[in-house]
Write a protein that holds these residues in place. Structure first.
Motif, mmCIF file in Angstrom:
data_model
loop_
_atom_site.group_PDB
_atom_site.id
_atom_site.type_symbol
_atom_site.label_atom_id
_atom_site.label_comp_id
_atom_site.label_asym_id
_atom_site.label_seq_id
_atom_site.Cartn_x
_atom_site.Cartn_y
_atom_site.Cartn_z
ATOM 1 N N GLN A 162 0.726 -1.209 0.039
ATOM 2 C CA GLN A 162 0.053 -0.136 0.079
ATOM 3 C C GLN A 162 0.793 1.213 0.071
ATOM 4 O OE1 GLN A 162 -2.585 1.034 3.606
ATOM 5 N NE2 GLN A 162 -4.151 0.532 2.326
ATOM 6 N N PRO A 163 0.772 2.073 -0.895
ATOM 7 C CA PRO A 163 1.891 3.368 -1.135
ATOM 8 C C PRO A 163 1.223 4.379 -0.128
ATOM 9 C CG PRO A 163 0.326 3.317 -2.992
ATOM 10 C CD PRO A 163 -0.064 1.983 -2.140
ATOM 11 N N ALA A 164 2.295 5.014 0.298
ATOM 12 C CA ALA A 164 1.967 6.145 1.137
ATOM 13 C C ALA A 164 2.697 7.210 0.829
ATOM 14 C CB ALA A 164 2.280 5.864 2.688
ATOM 15 N N GLU A 165 2.013 8.634 0.338
ATOM 16 C CA GLU A 165 2.818 9.725 0.289
ATOM 17 C C GLU A 165 3.578 10.116 1.375
ATOM 18 O OE1 GLU A 165 -0.043 13.148 -1.275
ATOM 19 O OE2 GLU A 165 -1.400 11.047 -1.016
ATOM 20 N N GLY A 166 4.983 10.248 0.871
ATOM 21 C CA GLY A 166 6.102 10.641 1.919
ATOM 22 C C GLY A 166 7.085 9.608 2.312
ATOM 23 N N PHE A 167 6.623 8.276 2.178
ATOM 24 C CA PHE A 167 7.262 7.201 2.401
ATOM 25 C C PHE A 167 8.144 6.448 1.115
ATOM 26 C CE2 PHE A 167 5.105 5.828 6.405
ATOM 27 C CZ PHE A 167 4.531 6.926 6.836
ATOM 28 N N ALA A 168 8.452 7.241 0.033
ATOM 29 C CA ALA A 168 9.006 6.422 -1.146
ATOM 30 C C ALA A 168 9.982 5.520 -0.691
ATOM 31 C CB ALA A 168 9.480 7.516 -2.030
ATOM 32 N N ALA A 169 10.942 5.984 0.075
ATOM 33 C CA ALA A 169 12.066 5.057 0.489
ATOM 34 C C ALA A 169 11.602 3.738 1.357
ATOM 35 C CB ALA A 169 13.313 5.761 1.191
ATOM 36 N N TYR A 170 10.788 4.058 2.091
ATOM 37 C CA TYR A 170 10.408 2.979 2.989
ATOM 38 C C TYR A 170 9.437 2.055 2.185
ATOM 39 C CZ TYR A 170 8.203 0.829 7.174
ATOM 40 O OH TYR A 170 7.841 -0.053 8.157
ATOM 41 N N CYS A 171 8.648 2.623 1.267
ATOM 42 C CA CYS A 171 7.785 1.725 0.533
ATOM 43 C C CYS A 171 8.470 0.732 -0.249
ATOM 44 C CB CYS A 171 6.702 2.720 0.052
ATOM 45 S SG CYS A 171 5.386 3.077 0.830
ATOM 46 N N SER A 172 9.500 1.642 -1.126
ATOM 47 C CA SER A 172 10.022 0.718 -1.999
ATOM 48 C C SER A 172 11.029 -0.514 -1.545
ATOM 49 C CB SER A 172 11.363 1.838 -2.754
ATOM 50 O OG SER A 172 10.738 2.893 -3.274
ATOM 51 N N ALA A 173 11.690 0.140 -0.171
ATOM 52 C CA ALA A 173 12.431 -1.036 0.628
ATOM 53 C C ALA A 173 11.516 -2.203 0.842
ATOM 54 C CB ALA A 173 13.117 -0.440 1.668
ATOM 55 N N LYS A 174 10.259 -2.099 1.550
ATOM 56 C CA LYS A 174 9.436 -2.994 2.092
ATOM 57 C C LYS A 174 9.098 -3.874 0.759
ATOM 58 C CE LYS A 174 10.031 -2.135 6.563
ATOM 59 N NZ LYS A 174 10.700 -3.231 7.474
ATOM 60 N N ALA A 175 8.682 -3.045 -0.442
ATOM 61 C CA ALA A 175 8.379 -3.940 -1.398
ATOM 62 C C ALA A 175 9.124 -4.739 -1.832
ATOM 63 C CB ALA A 175 7.707 -2.932 -2.620
ATOM 64 N N GLY A 176 10.630 -4.319 -1.949
ATOM 65 C CA GLY A 176 11.568 -5.264 -2.182
ATOM 66 C C GLY A 176 11.781 -6.361 -1.270
ATOM 67 N N VAL A 177 11.613 -6.188 0.181
ATOM 68 C CA VAL A 177 11.650 -7.180 1.096
ATOM 69 C C VAL A 177 10.477 -8.426 0.619
ATOM 70 C CG1 VAL A 177 11.070 -7.908 3.328
ATOM 71 C CG2 VAL A 177 12.295 -6.015 2.862
ATOM 72 N N ALA A 178 9.457 -7.788 0.142
ATOM 73 C CA ALA A 178 8.319 -8.734 -0.040
ATOM 74 C C ALA A 178 8.760 -9.893 -1.317
ATOM 75 C CB ALA A 178 7.040 -8.279 -0.423
ATOM 76 N N MET A 179 9.314 -9.117 -2.470
ATOM 77 C CA MET A 179 9.801 -9.819 -3.605
ATOM 78 C C MET A 179 11.404 -10.699 -3.327
ATOM 79 S SD MET A 179 9.611 -10.959 -6.576
ATOM 80 C CE MET A 179 8.206 -10.029 -7.374
ATOM 81 N N PHE A 180 12.165 -10.220 -2.353
ATOM 82 C CA PHE A 180 13.531 -10.975 -2.030
ATOM 83 C C PHE A 180 12.937 -12.274 -1.343
ATOM 84 C CE2 PHE A 180 16.360 -11.884 1.262
ATOM 85 C CZ PHE A 180 17.642 -11.947 0.429
#
Ligand SMILES: NC(=O)c1ccc[n+]([C@@H]2O[C@H](COP(=O)([O-])OP(=O)(O)OC[C@H]3O[C@@H](n4cnc5c(N)ncnc54)[C@H](O)[C@@H]3O)[C@@H](O)[C@H]2O)c1
Length: 267
Positions: free
Chosen positions: A145-163
């Protein structure tokens, strides 16, 4: 503390990064109460020492972004308990800023901590883990779920899901399961600014089950994923968020910018 109410993790050795606070600490407590030996790994030495004593476990001061210290942390768990059966990767933090104002060093810091830290942890945990073990990465609702202001955190956590999915594929032949948990807002030291009004009201409006989470909600899921109850589950991202993924993420950025503007006005 009392151990082994149901003995679901009896005789197993568990390592938990970010184990000195919040979600990681509560998971460590739950695992200990189910009979596991625990090794807490954290960058915060003081908190680590206090909680390792409480749990009768081992502790290791390490920065998850530093490869050799993570390798040593895993070795400490293996040496203390003769092996490693369970690993939970919970070390993490966030940073809020719009993309146009996000400093490169903050982007790199969050990606390094939340994504590279999970890579380095899983790399060394998997090398030393007993076949049949279980690895659990703490991702976030913000993985999906995207959140404005959380670009780095959202990108990192989406990466964790795929990793997590790639790791599940690679480690399946050793019967090592790798899953992730996507917590919604949980009341911990990390989220003190979000769990108080007015932002907490927005989170509650967007939570079908009508409450903010507590660390034991996540420990329940982490026990399921560590135990034999989930022996045919791997590569999954389990939402534990009171249903928040069905709605929208609150306007945290707008609230942070309004608070900053107010503090500039009153300075
Ligand atoms: N609390 C929430 O609402 C929430 C929601 C979704 C996901 N999460 C995730 O859950 C995990 C735990 O969060 P929490 O709320 O318990 O936070 P917390 O701040 O209570 O605990 C995080 C722990 O990680 C440790 N840590 C930070 N950087 C580290 C590093 N470089 N190396 C080793 N340890 C380090 C901290 O010292 C702390 O003990 C994080 O990955 C967070 O992103 C939290």
């Amino acid at each position: 503390m009392s151990t082994n109410p149901n003995g679901r993790l009896e005789g197993r050795s568990a390592l938990i990064t970010g184990g000195a606070s919040g979600i990681g600490l509560e998971i460590a407590r739950r695992y200990r109460s189910e009979g596991a030996s625990v090794t807490l790994v954290d960058i915060n030495r003081e908190a680590l020492d206090a909680h390792a004593a409480e749990l009768g476990g081992t502790s290791y001061v390490a920065d998850v972004t530093d490869e050799s210290s993570m390798e040593d942390a895993v070795a400490a768990a293996v040496n203390a308990y003769g092996g490693l059966d369970i690993a939970v990767n919970a070390a993490g933090a966030g940073f809020v800023a719009p993309i146009t104002e996000l400093p490169l060093e903050e982007w790199r810091r969050i990606l390094d901590l939340c994504l590279t830290g999970v890579f380095l942890s899983v790399k060394h945990e998997a090398r030393r883990m007993n076949d049949g073990g279980s690895i659990i990465n703490i991702a976030s609702l913000n993985a999906i779920q995207p959140a404005e202001g959380f670009a780095a955190y959202c990108s990192a956590k989406a990466g964790v899901a795929m990793f997590t999915k790639v790791a599940a594929m690679e480690l399946g032949p050793r019967s090592i399961r790798v899953n992730a948990i996507a917590p919604g807002l949980v009341d911990t030291p990390l989220t003190a600014a979000l769990t108080a009004p007015p932002l907490s009201d927005e989170f509650l409006d967007n939570a079908p089950l009508g409450r903010i989470g507590v660390p034991s909600d996540i420990a329940d899921a982490a026990l399921f994923l560590a135990s034999d109850d989930s022996s045919w589950v791997t590569g999954d991202l389990l939402s534990v968020d009171g249903g928040a993924h069905t709605r929208r993420y609150p306007q945290v950025l707008a609230a942070v910018m309004a608070a900053e503007a107010a503090s500039v006005t009153t300075d």
